[in-house]
Design a protein around this motif. Sequence first.
Motif, PDB file in Angstrom:
ATOM      1  N   PHE A  28       0.828  -1.194   0.000  1.00 28.35           N
ATOM      2  CA  PHE A  28       0.000   0.000   0.000  1.00 28.35           C
ATOM      3  C   PHE A  28       0.865   1.248   0.000  1.00 28.35           C
ATOM      4  CE2 PHE A  28      -3.660  -2.430   0.362  1.00 28.35           C
ATOM      5  CZ  PHE A  28      -3.554  -3.347   1.393  1.00 28.35           C
ATOM      6  N   HIS A  31      -3.134   4.856  -0.063  1.00 27.04           N
ATOM      7  CA  HIS A  31      -4.411   4.202   0.163  1.00 27.04           C
ATOM      8  C   HIS A  31      -4.875   4.461   1.587  1.00 27.04           C
ATOM      9  CE1 HIS A  31      -2.321   1.789  -2.917  1.00 27.04           C
ATOM     10  NE2 HIS A  31      -3.516   1.602  -3.428  1.00 27.04           N
ATOM     11  N   LEU A  97     -10.728  -1.381   1.284  1.00 28.32           N
ATOM     12  CA  LEU A  97      -9.620  -0.576   0.769  1.00 28.32           C
ATOM     13  C   LEU A  97     -10.155   0.589  -0.054  1.00 28.32           C
ATOM     14  CD1 LEU A  97      -6.583  -0.144   0.064  1.00 28.32           C
ATOM     15  CD2 LEU A  97      -6.958  -1.667  -1.896  1.00 28.32           C
ATOM     16  N   ASP A  98      -9.692   1.774   0.263  1.00 26.93           N
ATOM     17  CA  ASP A  98      -9.991   2.968  -0.529  1.00 26.93           C
ATOM     18  C   ASP A  98      -8.752   3.310  -1.334  1.00 26.93           C
ATOM     19  OD1 ASP A  98     -10.713   6.465   0.297  1.00 26.93           O
ATOM     20  OD2 ASP A  98     -10.699   5.397  -1.609  1.00 26.93           O
ATOM     21  N   SER A  99      -8.816   3.107  -2.639  1.00 23.42           N
ATOM     22  CA  SER A  99      -7.650   3.355  -3.489  1.00 23.42           C
ATOM     23  C   SER A  99      -7.273   4.830  -3.554  1.00 23.42           C
ATOM     24  CB  SER A  99      -7.917   2.827  -4.898  1.00 23.42           C
ATOM     25  OG  SER A  99      -8.129   1.421  -4.878  1.00 23.42           O
ATOM     26  N   TYR A 112     -15.252   2.811  -1.126  1.00 20.84           N
ATOM     27  CA  TYR A 112     -14.224   1.791  -0.985  1.00 20.84           C
ATOM     28  C   TYR A 112     -14.302   0.802  -2.140  1.00 20.84           C
ATOM     29  CZ  TYR A 112     -13.114   3.623   3.580  1.00 20.84           C
ATOM     30  OH  TYR A 112     -12.701   4.449   4.601  1.00 20.84           O
TER      31      TYR A 112
END
Length: 125
Positions: A28, A31, A97-99, A112
Amino acid sequence: VQLVESGGGLVQAGGSLRLSCAAPGRTFSNHALGWFRQASGKARDFVAAVKWKGGATYYADSVKARFTISRDNTKNTVLLQMDRLAPEDTAVYYCALDSWGGLRVAYESYEYDYWGQGTQVTVSS
């Protein structure tokens, strides 16, 4: 991206649990990782989030001062330490996960991109 949660279970009110979210083979950078929960028959609600770069954390008012979110850079893992649990914390907990998490703070589930399979947390009274 595969997210794998673990650590759920049954606990008495006032007890603690620690949830873990791992992303095998994934690294990551810009992110954010979040935890949401969904009680039976209810909407999926934001619990907490952490920005991977810098480690800033965000919490829902209902869990502030009881839950702690953290990240382990070496293991690409996000932890949710849950203390002083109450029956109303009973739900399926999801890691997400939030890109675009490096650019914003996301509190809504639609923001997300990737989700784990969920882990059940049950708090008995």
